[in-house]
Design a protein around this motif. Structure first.
Motif, PDB file in Angstrom:
ATOM      1  N   PRO A 240      10.026   2.013   3.648  1.00  0.00           N
ATOM      2  CA  PRO A 240      10.655   1.535   1.031  1.00  0.00           C
ATOM      3  C   PRO A 240      10.553   2.684   1.294  1.00  0.00           C
ATOM      4  O   PRO A 240       9.566   3.387   1.134  1.00  0.00           O
ATOM      5  CB  PRO A 240       8.973   0.565   1.819  1.00  0.00           C
ATOM      6  CG  PRO A 240       8.371   0.250   3.029  1.00  0.00           C
ATOM      7  CD  PRO A 240       9.240   1.334   4.083  1.00  0.00           C
ATOM      8  N   ALA A 241      11.322   1.910  -0.090  1.00  0.00           N
ATOM      9  CA  ALA A 241      11.244   3.397  -1.709  1.00  0.00           C
ATOM     10  C   ALA A 241       9.661   3.684  -1.806  1.00  0.00           C
ATOM     11  O   ALA A 241       9.421   4.744  -3.001  1.00  0.00           O
ATOM     12  CB  ALA A 241      12.537   3.267  -1.961  1.00  0.00           C
ATOM     13  N   HIS A 242       8.864   2.870  -2.391  1.00  0.00           N
ATOM     14  CA  HIS A 242       7.701   3.313  -3.621  1.00  0.00           C
ATOM     15  C   HIS A 242       7.083   4.134  -2.804  1.00  0.00           C
ATOM     16  O   HIS A 242       6.413   4.514  -3.649  1.00  0.00           O
ATOM     17  CB  HIS A 242       7.040   0.970  -2.916  1.00  0.00           C
ATOM     18  CG  HIS A 242       5.748   1.001  -3.995  1.00  0.00           C
ATOM     19  ND1 HIS A 242       5.978   1.411  -5.270  1.00  0.00           N
ATOM     20  CD2 HIS A 242       4.624   1.614  -3.353  1.00  0.00           C
ATOM     21  CE1 HIS A 242       4.911   1.372  -5.919  1.00  0.00           C
ATOM     22  NE2 HIS A 242       3.604   1.269  -4.930  1.00  0.00           N
TER      23      HIS A 242
ATOM     24  N   GLU B 275       6.962  -3.754  -6.208  1.00  0.00           N
ATOM     25  CA  GLU B 275       7.193  -4.999  -6.317  1.00  0.00           C
ATOM     26  C   GLU B 275       7.776  -6.005  -5.158  1.00  0.00           C
ATOM     27  O   GLU B 275       7.858  -6.498  -4.395  1.00  0.00           O
ATOM     28  CB  GLU B 275       7.932  -5.783  -7.449  1.00  0.00           C
ATOM     29  CG  GLU B 275       6.386  -5.774  -9.010  1.00  0.00           C
ATOM     30  CD  GLU B 275       7.173  -6.280  -9.650  1.00  0.00           C
ATOM     31  OE1 GLU B 275       8.721  -6.363 -10.194  1.00  0.00           O
ATOM     32  OE2 GLU B 275       6.359  -6.196 -10.957  1.00  0.00           O
ATOM     33  N   GLN B 276       8.841  -4.683  -4.860  1.00  0.00           N
ATOM     34  CA  GLN B 276      10.247  -5.343  -3.331  1.00  0.00           C
ATOM     35  C   GLN B 276       8.968  -5.720  -2.124  1.00  0.00           C
ATOM     36  O   GLN B 276       9.024  -6.218  -1.256  1.00  0.00           O
ATOM     37  CB  GLN B 276      10.980  -4.380  -3.683  1.00  0.00           C
ATOM     38  CG  GLN B 276      12.197  -4.776  -4.545  1.00  0.00           C
ATOM     39  CD  GLN B 276      13.059  -3.381  -4.705  1.00  0.00           C
ATOM     40  OE1 GLN B 276      13.402  -2.401  -4.347  1.00  0.00           O
ATOM     41  NE2 GLN B 276      13.352  -3.740  -5.682  1.00  0.00           N
TER      42      GLN B 276
ATOM     43  N   LEU C  93       6.215  -7.905   1.801  1.00  0.00           N
ATOM     44  CA  LEU C  93       4.117  -8.258   3.103  1.00  0.00           C
ATOM     45  C   LEU C  93       3.670  -9.608   2.618  1.00  0.00           C
ATOM     46  O   LEU C  93       2.948  -9.958   2.950  1.00  0.00           O
ATOM     47  CB  LEU C  93       3.426  -6.974   2.661  1.00  0.00           C
ATOM     48  CG  LEU C  93       3.807  -5.836   2.535  1.00  0.00           C
ATOM     49  CD1 LEU C  93       2.905  -4.486   2.076  1.00  0.00           C
ATOM     50  CD2 LEU C  93       3.974  -5.799   4.196  1.00  0.00           C
ATOM     51  N   ASN C  94       4.424  -9.797   1.300  1.00  0.00           N
ATOM     52  CA  ASN C  94       4.182 -11.767   1.694  1.00  0.00           C
ATOM     53  C   ASN C  94       2.638 -11.537   0.537  1.00  0.00           C
ATOM     54  O   ASN C  94       1.513 -12.302   1.701  1.00  0.00           O
ATOM     55  CB  ASN C  94       4.093 -12.658   2.805  1.00  0.00           C
ATOM     56  CG  ASN C  94       5.065 -13.137   3.264  1.00  0.00           C
ATOM     57  OD1 ASN C  94       6.244 -13.136   2.775  1.00  0.00           O
ATOM     58  ND2 ASN C  94       4.771 -12.752   4.850  1.00  0.00           N
TER      59      ASN C  94
ATOM     60  N   VAL D 241      -3.666  -4.807  -2.310  1.00  0.00           N
ATOM     61  CA  VAL D 241      -2.416  -4.968  -3.489  1.00  0.00           C
ATOM     62  C   VAL D 241      -2.293  -6.031  -4.912  1.00  0.00           C
ATOM     63  O   VAL D 241      -1.960  -4.937  -5.823  1.00  0.00           O
ATOM     64  CB  VAL D 241      -1.809  -5.223  -3.003  1.00  0.00           C
ATOM     65  CG1 VAL D 241       0.012  -5.360  -3.167  1.00  0.00           C
ATOM     66  CG2 VAL D 241      -1.235  -4.878  -1.380  1.00  0.00           C
ATOM     67  N   ALA D 242      -3.296  -7.090  -4.912  1.00  0.00           N
ATOM     68  CA  ALA D 242      -3.210  -6.726  -6.513  1.00  0.00           C
ATOM     69  C   ALA D 242      -4.134  -6.634  -7.191  1.00  0.00           C
ATOM     70  O   ALA D 242      -3.231  -6.084  -8.643  1.00  0.00           O
ATOM     71  CB  ALA D 242      -3.673  -8.863  -6.341  1.00  0.00           C
TER      72      ALA D 242
END
Length: 157
Positions: free
Chosen positions: A8-10, A64-65, A70-71, A77-78
């Motif tokens: 993942p790019a993040h 966000e992606q 990751l549902n 994460v929040a």
């Protein structure tokens, strides 16, 4: 979701934010402590700050992606997301102050030693503000990153 070789790019993009904004802060501090250094490092520091700021919304978008993939990612994460939402405005003001420091300094240098003392004082004052705000931005980056690391590594401790 944007990926690089399946990753993942993040986590890749955030390293631009994590490296460049603190590096620009060090440059801003150097220019505040030694205004003469502004001639040598001012433009590179401004460019580093600008690229770091540009990376912030890209990091947000890729985050966000990843969160969607990751549902939701859970409560940690929040927390990371809430913290990260506040970085961009501070980073923008930081880069504006760095650019203003360099621009005012260039203008002052063109006037020479007999030029405007008020312009020289303005360059120093804006430079000090840039350095102080850079410290705040760096603190925010660490605070946000800590929450992100906790979200990633929670299952490994």
């Amino acid at each position: 979701m944007i990926t690089v070789n399946g990753i993942p790019a993040h986590p890749l993009v955030i390293h631009a934010v994590v490296a460049l904004l603190p590096l620009a802060t060090l440059g801003a501090i150097a220019m505040a402590v030694r205004p003469r250094w502004r001639r040598a490092i001012g433009i590179p520091v401004a460019l580093i700050a600008l690229v770091g700021v540009i990376a912030v919304p890209i990091a947000t978008q890729t985050g966000e992606q990843l969160q969607r993939a990751l549902n939701g990612g859970g409560p940690l994460v929040a927390i990371h997301e809430r913290r990260a939402d506040g970085l961009l405005p501070w980073a923008i003001v930081f880069v504006v102050l760095v650019i203003a420091t360099v621009a005012i300094g260039i203008r002052s240098d063109r006037l020479g030693p007999e030029g405007s003392p008020a312009l020289r004082r303005a360059a120093v004052a804006v430079g000090v503000l840039a350095a102080l705000l850079g410290i705040v931005v760096t603190g925010l980056v660490v605070w946000i990153g800590d929450a992100g690391a906790a979200a990633v590594w929670q299952g490994f401790s």
